[in-house]
Design a protein around this motif. Structure first.
Motif, PDB file in Angstrom:
ATOM      1  N   ALA A   1      14.738  58.171  34.800  1.00 18.52           N
ATOM      2  CA  ALA A   1      14.654  56.706  34.789  1.00 18.52           C
ATOM      3  C   ALA A   1      15.282  56.112  36.052  1.00 18.52           C
ATOM      4  CB  ALA A   1      15.371  56.152  33.560  1.00 18.52           C
ATOM      5  N   LEU A   2      14.843  54.916  36.400  1.00 20.91           N
ATOM      6  CA  LEU A   2      15.426  54.169  37.505  1.00 20.91           C
ATOM      7  C   LEU A   2      16.025  52.883  36.953  1.00 20.91           C
ATOM      8  CD1 LEU A   2      15.861  53.957  40.593  1.00 20.91           C
ATOM      9  CD2 LEU A   2      13.711  52.662  40.682  1.00 20.91           C
ATOM     10  N   LEU A   3      17.315  52.662  37.245  1.00 20.00           N
ATOM     11  CA  LEU A   3      18.026  51.477  36.778  1.00 20.00           C
ATOM     12  C   LEU A   3      18.514  50.664  37.967  1.00 20.00           C
ATOM     13  CD1 LEU A   3      18.280  53.657  34.449  1.00 20.00           C
ATOM     14  CD2 LEU A   3      20.298  52.408  33.751  1.00 20.00           C
ATOM     15  N   GLU A   4      18.778  49.381  37.737  1.00 18.35           N
ATOM     16  CA  GLU A   4      19.367  48.518  38.756  1.00 18.35           C
ATOM     17  C   GLU A   4      20.590  47.827  38.174  1.00 18.35           C
ATOM     18  OE1 GLU A   4      17.611  45.798  42.122  1.00 18.35           O
ATOM     19  OE2 GLU A   4      17.458  44.758  40.193  1.00 18.35           O
ATOM     20  N   VAL A   5      21.708  47.911  38.903  1.00 17.72           N
ATOM     21  CA  VAL A   5      22.960  47.296  38.460  1.00 17.72           C
ATOM     22  C   VAL A   5      22.820  45.775  38.526  1.00 17.72           C
ATOM     23  CG1 VAL A   5      25.428  47.043  38.920  1.00 17.72           C
ATOM     24  CG2 VAL A   5      24.308  49.277  39.251  1.00 17.72           C
TER      25      VAL A   5
ATOM     26  N   GLU B   1      10.846  50.448  30.870  1.00 19.72           N
ATOM     27  CA  GLU B   1      10.916  49.434  31.921  1.00 19.72           C
ATOM     28  C   GLU B   1      10.957  48.024  31.333  1.00 19.72           C
ATOM     29  OE1 GLU B   1       8.078  47.634  35.456  1.00 19.72           O
ATOM     30  OE2 GLU B   1       7.674  49.656  34.708  1.00 19.72           O
ATOM     31  N   GLY B   2      11.926  47.227  31.804  1.00 22.19           N
ATOM     32  CA  GLY B   2      12.050  45.838  31.376  1.00 22.19           C
ATOM     33  C   GLY B   2      12.508  45.653  29.946  1.00 22.19           C
ATOM     34  N   HIS B   3      12.902  46.734  29.281  1.00 25.43           N
ATOM     35  CA  HIS B   3      13.250  46.665  27.862  1.00 25.43           C
ATOM     36  C   HIS B   3      14.616  47.276  27.558  1.00 25.43           C
ATOM     37  CE1 HIS B   3      12.594  46.674  23.514  1.00 25.43           C
ATOM     38  NE2 HIS B   3      12.968  47.937  23.502  1.00 25.43           N
ATOM     39  N   GLY B   4      14.897  48.456  28.078  1.00 25.33           N
ATOM     40  CA  GLY B   4      16.148  49.153  27.785  1.00 25.33           C
ATOM     41  C   GLY B   4      15.901  50.394  26.967  1.00 25.33           C
ATOM     42  N   ALA B   5      16.889  50.765  26.140  1.00 24.48           N
ATOM     43  CA  ALA B   5      16.796  51.973  25.319  1.00 24.48           C
ATOM     44  C   ALA B   5      15.971  51.682  24.069  1.00 24.48           C
ATOM     45  CB  ALA B   5      18.184  52.464  24.941  1.00 24.48           C
TER      46      ALA B   5
ATOM     47  N   HIS C   1      36.739  45.590  32.011  1.00 22.57           N
ATOM     48  CA  HIS C   1      37.279  46.081  33.280  1.00 22.57           C
ATOM     49  C   HIS C   1      36.572  47.303  33.863  1.00 22.57           C
ATOM     50  CE1 HIS C   1      40.634  43.307  33.195  1.00 22.57           C
ATOM     51  NE2 HIS C   1      40.716  43.550  31.901  1.00 22.57           N
ATOM     52  N   GLU C   2      35.844  48.053  33.062  1.00 24.18           N
ATOM     53  CA  GLU C   2      35.309  49.334  33.535  1.00 24.18           C
ATOM     54  C   GLU C   2      33.800  49.502  33.417  1.00 24.18           C
ATOM     55  OE1 GLU C   2      37.093  51.420  35.194  1.00 24.18           O
ATOM     56  OE2 GLU C   2      39.082  50.645  34.755  1.00 24.18           O
ATOM     57  N   ALA C   3      33.117  48.671  32.669  1.00 23.66           N
ATOM     58  CA  ALA C   3      31.682  48.855  32.440  1.00 23.66           C
ATOM     59  C   ALA C   3      30.835  48.180  33.512  1.00 23.66           C
ATOM     60  CB  ALA C   3      31.289  48.307  31.068  1.00 23.66           C
ATOM     61  N   ILE C   4      29.639  48.698  33.687  1.00 25.03           N
ATOM     62  CA  ILE C   4      28.609  47.996  34.444  1.00 25.03           C
ATOM     63  C   ILE C   4      27.373  47.942  33.563  1.00 25.03           C
ATOM     64  CG2 ILE C   4      29.524  48.701  36.681  1.00 25.03           C
ATOM     65  CD1 ILE C   4      27.085  50.607  36.943  1.00 25.03           C
ATOM     66  N   PHE C   5      26.502  46.988  33.884  1.00 25.13           N
ATOM     67  CA  PHE C   5      25.273  46.809  33.129  1.00 25.13           C
ATOM     68  C   PHE C   5      24.088  46.917  34.076  1.00 25.13           C
ATOM     69  CE2 PHE C   5      28.662  44.814  30.857  1.00 25.13           C
ATOM     70  CZ  PHE C   5      28.419  45.145  29.533  1.00 25.13           C
ATOM     71  N   ALA C   6      22.959  47.332  33.511  1.00 27.70           N
ATOM     72  CA  ALA C   6      21.777  47.548  34.337  1.00 27.70           C
ATOM     73  C   ALA C   6      20.513  47.220  33.551  1.00 27.70           C
ATOM     74  CB  ALA C   6      21.729  49.003  34.802  1.00 27.70           C
ATOM     75  N   THR C   7      19.447  46.981  34.305  1.00 30.36           N
ATOM     76  CA  THR C   7      18.121  46.869  33.720  1.00 30.36           C
ATOM     77  C   THR C   7      17.335  48.118  34.081  1.00 30.36           C
ATOM     78  OG1 THR C   7      17.290  45.690  35.659  1.00 30.36           O
ATOM     79  CG2 THR C   7      18.044  44.341  33.816  1.00 30.36           C
ATOM     80  N   VAL C   8      16.316  48.389  33.307  1.00 35.96           N
ATOM     81  CA  VAL C   8      15.478  49.561  33.535  1.00 35.96           C
ATOM     82  C   VAL C   8      14.283  49.140  34.395  1.00 35.96           C
ATOM     83  CG1 VAL C   8      14.116  51.391  32.461  1.00 35.96           C
ATOM     84  CG2 VAL C   8      16.184  50.535  31.322  1.00 35.96           C
ATOM     85  N   LEU C   9      14.163  49.763  35.577  1.00 36.15           N
ATOM     86  CA  LEU C   9      13.059  49.476  36.498  1.00 36.15           C
ATOM     87  C   LEU C   9      11.881  50.425  36.311  1.00 36.15           C
ATOM     88  CD1 LEU C   9      14.961  48.755  39.843  1.00 36.15           C
ATOM     89  CD2 LEU C   9      14.154  47.122  38.120  1.00 36.15           C
ATOM     90  N   GLU C  10      12.165  51.655  35.879  1.00 31.44           N
ATOM     91  CA  GLU C  10      11.114  52.645  35.634  1.00 31.44           C
ATOM     92  C   GLU C  10      11.432  53.405  34.359  1.00 31.44           C
ATOM     93  OE1 GLU C  10      10.730  55.375  38.909  1.00 31.44           O
ATOM     94  OE2 GLU C  10      10.251  53.783  40.339  1.00 31.44           O
ATOM     95  N   ASP C  11      10.398  53.588  33.520  1.00 26.23           N
ATOM     96  CA  ASP C  11      10.538  54.378  32.297  1.00 26.23           C
ATOM     97  C   ASP C  11      11.116  55.749  32.607  1.00 26.23           C
ATOM     98  OD1 ASP C  11       9.104  52.300  31.166  1.00 26.23           O
ATOM     99  OD2 ASP C  11       7.376  53.512  30.607  1.00 26.23           O
ATOM    100  N   GLY C  12      11.808  56.317  31.632  1.00 28.97           N
ATOM    101  CA  GLY C  12      12.299  57.679  31.788  1.00 28.97           C
ATOM    102  C   GLY C  12      13.197  58.077  30.635  1.00 28.97           C
TER     103      GLY C  12
END
Length: 158
Positions: free
Chosen positions: A92-96, A27-31, A126-137
Motif C-alpha cells: 500500500a501507499l500512504l500519505e502523512v 484507496e481513499g477509504h482506509g482499513a 505526542h507520538e502518533a501520525i495519521f495518513a490516508t491511503v493513496l493506493e490499495d494494498g
C-alpha cells in the motif's frame, strides 16, 4: 530498516484495536472493516514502538492496538516525518496527513495507568501520525516501510 511490527483493527474510532494477520487498505477509504475508515484525513493511525516506550517511561507495555493505532512500527521516527510524506508500507501507499492529535475527547494524562484511555490519548497526542491511503494494498507484520517522497504543505500539525 523500518518495518511493521503489528497491524490492528477495531470497530469504532476510539476503541482499542486488536491485532490481526493482515490489513486490507483501500484507496481513499482506509482499513476495510475498521471504524476509522471513510473519506477523511485520518484513515490510518501509525505509532512507533520507540514512541510508545518513550512515553511509558519504564511502565509495563500494553498490547498492540491499545492506543487505537492501526500500524505499529519500528526503526522509523514517525513524528519527524513531514506532512505529505509518502510511505510504501507492504503493497500500500500512504500519505502523512497529520502529526500528533490534539482534538481528543478528553485530555490525556501521562500519570494514568498505561492501559487507561486517558494514557492512550496522551500517547497518541505526542507520538502518533495519521495518513490516508493513496493506493490499495495489504500490510502485515514484518513488511518493510519505505519513505517515497518528502513532505508538502498538506495536512494538519497538532
Amino acid at each position: 530498516m523500518p518495518q511493521v511490527v503489528s497491524v490492528n483493527t477495531g470497530k469504532t474510532i476510539f476503541s482499542r484495536k486488536k491485532p490481526t494477520d493482515v490489513l486490507l487498505l483501500k484507496e481513499g477509504h482506509g482499513a476495510v472493516g475498521d471504524g476509522c475508515a471513510g473519506f477523511w484525513h485520518r484513515q490510518i493511525c501509525l505509532l512507533s514502538v520507540e514512541g510508545i516506550h518513550r512515553r511509558l517511561q519504564g511502565r509495563p507495555a500494553p498490547h498492540y492496538g491499545q492506543f487505537f493505532e492501526h500500524i505499529d512500527t519500528t526503526g522509523i521516527e514517525l513524528t519527524s516525518q513531514a506532512l505529505g510524506t509518502r510511505l510504501r508500507i507492504g503493497s500500500a501507499l500512504l500519505e502523512v496527513t497529520q502529526i500528533g492529535e490534539s482534538d481528543l475527547p478528553s485530555e490525556g494524562n501521562p500519570d494514568s495507568a498505561p492501559t487507561s484511555k486517558s494514557f492512550a490519548f496522551y500517547v497518541v497526542e505526542h507520538e502518533a501520525i495519521f495518513a490516508t491511503v493513496l493506493e490499495d494494498g495489504t500490510v502485515k507484520a514484518g513488511d518493510s516501510i519505505e519513505i517515497i517522497k518528502g513532505g508538502t504543505e498538506y495536512g494538519y500539525a497538532c
